[in-house]
Design a protein around this motif. Structure first.
Motif, PDB file in Angstrom:
ATOM      1  N   GLU A  18       0.833  -1.204   0.000  1.00  0.00           N
ATOM      2  CA  GLU A  18       0.000   0.000   0.000  1.00  0.00           C
ATOM      3  C   GLU A  18       0.867   1.254   0.000  1.00  0.00           C
ATOM      4  OE1 GLU A  18      -3.749   2.212   2.173  1.00  0.00           O
ATOM      5  OE2 GLU A  18      -2.772   0.534   3.199  1.00  0.00           O
ATOM      6  N   PHE A  19       0.644   2.085  -0.999  1.00  0.00           N
ATOM      7  CA  PHE A  19       1.330   3.372  -1.104  1.00  0.00           C
ATOM      8  C   PHE A  19       0.357   4.483  -0.714  1.00  0.00           C
ATOM      9  CE2 PHE A  19       3.393   0.349  -3.804  1.00  0.00           C
ATOM     10  CZ  PHE A  19       4.743   0.612  -3.686  1.00  0.00           C
ATOM     11  N   PHE A  20       0.897   5.552  -0.090  1.00  0.00           N
ATOM     12  CA  PHE A  20       0.055   6.637   0.430  1.00  0.00           C
ATOM     13  C   PHE A  20      -0.955   6.037   1.414  1.00  0.00           C
ATOM     14  CE2 PHE A  20       1.040   7.243  -4.104  1.00  0.00           C
ATOM     15  CZ  PHE A  20       1.915   8.321  -4.025  1.00  0.00           C
ATOM     16  N   ALA A  21      -0.439   5.260   2.355  1.00  0.00           N
ATOM     17  CA  ALA A  21      -1.295   4.448   3.224  1.00  0.00           C
ATOM     18  C   ALA A  21      -2.094   5.257   4.227  1.00  0.00           C
ATOM     19  CB  ALA A  21      -0.430   3.419   3.961  1.00  0.00           C
ATOM     20  N   GLY A  22      -1.649   6.482   4.535  1.00  0.00           N
ATOM     21  CA  GLY A  22      -2.419   7.351   5.408  1.00  0.00           C
ATOM     22  C   GLY A  22      -2.728   6.734   6.759  1.00  0.00           C
ATOM     23  N   SER A  23      -3.999   6.790   7.145  1.00  0.00           N
ATOM     24  CA  SER A  23      -4.406   6.369   8.483  1.00  0.00           C
ATOM     25  C   SER A  23      -4.754   4.898   8.563  1.00  0.00           C
ATOM     26  CB  SER A  23      -5.602   7.210   8.946  1.00  0.00           C
ATOM     27  OG  SER A  23      -6.654   7.148   8.001  1.00  0.00           O
ATOM     28  N   ASN A  40       3.551   2.409   2.965  1.00  0.00           N
ATOM     29  CA  ASN A  40       4.371   3.621   2.961  1.00  0.00           C
ATOM     30  C   ASN A  40       3.494   4.867   3.061  1.00  0.00           C
ATOM     31  OD1 ASN A  40       5.377   5.851   0.699  1.00  0.00           O
ATOM     32  ND2 ASN A  40       6.960   5.276   2.149  1.00  0.00           N
ATOM     33  N   ASP A  41       3.949   5.827   3.827  1.00  0.00           N
ATOM     34  CA  ASP A  41       3.361   7.170   3.839  1.00  0.00           C
ATOM     35  C   ASP A  41       4.414   8.132   4.358  1.00  0.00           C
ATOM     36  OD1 ASP A  41       0.294   8.228   3.517  1.00  0.00           O
ATOM     37  OD2 ASP A  41       1.459   9.539   4.818  1.00  0.00           O
ATOM     38  N   ILE A  42       4.239   9.399   4.025  1.00  0.00           N
ATOM     39  CA  ILE A  42       5.236  10.400   4.415  1.00  0.00           C
ATOM     40  C   ILE A  42       4.836  11.185   5.656  1.00  0.00           C
ATOM     41  CG2 ILE A  42       4.316  12.273   2.985  1.00  0.00           C
ATOM     42  CD1 ILE A  42       7.231  13.007   2.308  1.00  0.00           C
ATOM     43  N   CYS A  43       3.549  11.136   6.030  1.00  0.00           N
ATOM     44  CA  CYS A  43       3.030  11.993   7.100  1.00  0.00           C
ATOM     45  C   CYS A  43       3.112  11.298   8.463  1.00  0.00           C
ATOM     46  CB  CYS A  43       1.578  12.360   6.797  1.00  0.00           C
ATOM     47  SG  CYS A  43       0.799  13.350   8.099  1.00  0.00           S
ATOM     48  N   PRO A  44       3.911  11.821   9.395  1.00  0.00           N
ATOM     49  CA  PRO A  44       4.047  11.188  10.712  1.00  0.00           C
ATOM     50  C   PRO A  44       2.737  11.166  11.502  1.00  0.00           C
ATOM     51  CG  PRO A  44       5.849  12.732  10.314  1.00  0.00           C
ATOM     52  CD  PRO A  44       4.829  12.954   9.227  1.00  0.00           C
ATOM     53  N   LYS A  45       1.891  12.189  11.326  1.00  0.00           N
ATOM     54  CA  LYS A  45       0.643  12.227  12.099  1.00  0.00           C
ATOM     55  C   LYS A  45      -0.340  11.168  11.616  1.00  0.00           C
ATOM     56  CE  LYS A  45       1.011  17.061  13.481  1.00  0.00           C
ATOM     57  NZ  LYS A  45       0.401  18.433  13.425  1.00  0.00           N
ATOM     58  N   LYS A  46      -0.451  10.989  10.316  1.00  0.00           N
ATOM     59  CA  LYS A  46      -1.286   9.899   9.817  1.00  0.00           C
ATOM     60  C   LYS A  46      -0.681   8.554  10.201  1.00  0.00           C
ATOM     61  CE  LYS A  46      -2.972  12.411   5.762  1.00  0.00           C
ATOM     62  NZ  LYS A  46      -2.925  12.475   4.278  1.00  0.00           N
ATOM     63  N   LEU A  59       4.836  -0.638   8.215  1.00  0.00           N
ATOM     64  CA  LEU A  59       4.746   0.741   7.738  1.00  0.00           C
ATOM     65  C   LEU A  59       6.113   1.394   7.686  1.00  0.00           C
ATOM     66  CD1 LEU A  59       2.889   3.088   6.872  1.00  0.00           C
ATOM     67  CD2 LEU A  59       2.843   3.784   9.275  1.00  0.00           C
ATOM     68  N   HIS A  60       6.416   2.013   6.530  1.00  0.00           N
ATOM     69  CA  HIS A  60       7.678   2.722   6.331  1.00  0.00           C
ATOM     70  C   HIS A  60       7.356   4.190   6.070  1.00  0.00           C
ATOM     71  CE1 HIS A  60      10.061  -1.046   5.937  1.00  0.00           C
ATOM     72  NE2 HIS A  60       8.871  -1.512   5.597  1.00  0.00           N
ATOM     73  N   ILE A  61       7.805   5.051   6.968  1.00  0.00           N
ATOM     74  CA  ILE A  61       7.515   6.486   6.860  1.00  0.00           C
ATOM     75  C   ILE A  61       8.649   7.140   6.081  1.00  0.00           C
ATOM     76  CG2 ILE A  61       6.969   8.593   8.123  1.00  0.00           C
ATOM     77  CD1 ILE A  61       6.251   6.819  10.525  1.00  0.00           C
ATOM     78  N   SER A  62       8.379   7.468   4.832  1.00  0.00           N
ATOM     79  CA  SER A  62       9.401   8.061   3.985  1.00  0.00           C
ATOM     80  C   SER A  62       8.750   8.652   2.751  1.00  0.00           C
ATOM     81  CB  SER A  62      10.437   7.006   3.569  1.00  0.00           C
ATOM     82  OG  SER A  62       9.821   5.992   2.793  1.00  0.00           O
ATOM     83  N   ASP A  63       9.488   9.488   2.062  1.00  0.00           N
ATOM     84  CA  ASP A  63       9.055  10.038   0.781  1.00  0.00           C
ATOM     85  C   ASP A  63       9.018   8.909  -0.244  1.00  0.00           C
ATOM     86  OD1 ASP A  63       8.843  11.353  -1.694  1.00  0.00           O
ATOM     87  OD2 ASP A  63      10.001  13.074  -0.988  1.00  0.00           O
ATOM     88  N   ILE A  64       7.937   8.809  -0.979  1.00  0.00           N
ATOM     89  CA  ILE A  64       7.820   7.751  -1.985  1.00  0.00           C
ATOM     90  C   ILE A  64       8.943   7.833  -3.026  1.00  0.00           C
ATOM     91  CG2 ILE A  64       6.251   9.063  -3.473  1.00  0.00           C
ATOM     92  CD1 ILE A  64       4.851   6.413  -4.135  1.00  0.00           C
TER      93      ILE A  64
END
Length: 378
Positions: A18-23, A40-46, A59-64
């Motif tokens: 899943e890319f742009f996985a959000g919440s 993957n998602d870039i937003c720490p809050k989501k 989950l990997h928090i990073s720029d796609i």
């Protein structure tokens, strides 16, 4: 440290990226048939919402843009709910090559780099993907998928079929062109899933598929059914100011006996700010809370008196079909953004059950009989 809650159960036969996985609402929705191998998602809050509900392991928090496809595992499905800002009719409609929505090409770049490529792809976005400029943005994406060896079709599903929120979204579903699709999953022409905007966008496209799924039963919930009636309302001054924004015709309808609650957004009409309400038992489409006009208001009758307030965070979650057990850490804005920038749970679950899992089943059967016996190696 939170536990990894995403352990595979015995019913999950298939896996997905899943890319742009959000919440994490898609992961929640697909969990009956698919387990998440990598997200993957870039937003720490989501990401904090995702981790609170699914654990931290996948989950990997990073720029796609920094993701390397050649290190990703094989999965049956790759899902991308790519940014909608440049395709939304409420935005600047910069198009599918603009800065935000153009990140879909990073998703495809990662696919190209993968050693073992997923046989099923899903891209989700706003209706503007197919409606803007007679579908030119969709056609570009379609051709890109076709060139990669896929047959492709798009459907529009509105969350209002399941939950009391108007939220039409486009789902682009692509499957390897050499797979034989079961006849009950396709049609010879448009169905309830392909309105006129999709039909126009699909005209004369190669490798186009008219996906077919059964129409769901009628929705059972209205807006009134998901409200937190004990939630605090605005003070008297704020209520008076908010009620004064309601157009006269809307106020007349609001005062009728059959109306208990109405939802609406602030809009500018003829240079004047107004609060436009809807009276069809559903809320308007949730948005991300970037400004005052992005937050949805409720007008309620409580003991015959009109009260106003914003939607609560739990109400936004219910409008997205998330269970009350779904955790929403952070501030009000964090929770509102996590829900407003997500995929409604029953919509994704419907797509998974009716189409994606059957397609994944076809693929596994194909592997058993294929001469190579290998997965899709690019």
């Amino acid at each position: 440290m939170p536990q990894n809650k995403n352990k595979r159960n015995q019913k999950q036969n298939f896996s997905f990226l899943e890319f742009f996985a959000g919440s994490g609402l898609v992961a929640h929705a697909l969990q009956e048939h698919f387990y998440t191998k990598w997200a993957n998602d870039i937003c720490p809050k989501k990401a904090s919402v995702y981790v609170s509900n699914h654990g931290f392991g996948q989950l990997h928090i990073s720029d796609i843009c920094s993701v390397q496809g050649n290190i990703l595992p094989f999965t049956h499905l790759s899902w991308a709910s790519f940014p909608c800002q440049d395709l939304s009719l409420a935005g600047l409609t910069g198009g599918i090559h603009a800065q935000r929505s153009g990140l879909v090409w990073e998703w495809l770049r990662i696919f190209d780099e993968m050693i073992e490529k997923p046989p099923i792809l899903v891209a989700e976005n706003v209706a503007g993907l197919v409606s803007t400029k007679n579908g030119i943005y969709y056609r570009v994406l379609h051709d890109a998928l076709r060139e990669r060896g896929f047959k492709v079709g798009a459907v529009i599903l509105d969350a209002a079929l399941w939950v009391p929120q108007s939220r039409p979204r486009v789902f682009v579903i692509a499957v390897r062109e050499n797979l034989v699709i079961p006849s009950h999953l396709i049609s010879d022409g448009p169905t309830w899933l392909q309105p006129s905007t999709v039909i126009r966008a699909a005209k004369d496209l190669e490798n186009w598929v008219w996906w077919n799924m059964p129409k769901p039963a009628a929705r059972r919930q209205d807006l009134i059914d998901i409200l937190e009636w004990d939630a605090p309302c605005h003070d008297e001054e704020t209520t008076h100011r908010t009620l004064n924004l309601i157009p006269e015709k809307h106020m007349e309808r609001l005062m009728q006996d059959d109306v208990v609650v109405a939802a609406g957004y602030k809009r500018t009409r003829n240079g004047r700010q107004v609060l436009e309400l809807r009276f069809d038992g559903i809320a308007g489409c949730l948005r991300t809370p970037e400004g005052g006009s992005s937050r949805q208001f409720l007008v309620l009758k409580k003991e015959g008196v009109l009260k106003t307030r914003l939607l609560t965070i739990r109400e936004t979650a219910r409008l997205m079909g998330a269970p009350d057990t779904y955790e929403l850490p952070g501030t009000y804005n964090d929770g509102y953004r996590a829900m407003g920038d997500a995929v409604a749970v029953p919509v994704a679950h419907f797509l998974s059950k009716q189409l994606l899992a059957p397609l994944a089943t076809v693929y596994t059967e194909y592997l058993k009989t294929a001469n190579t016996g290998d997965r899709y190696v690019g």
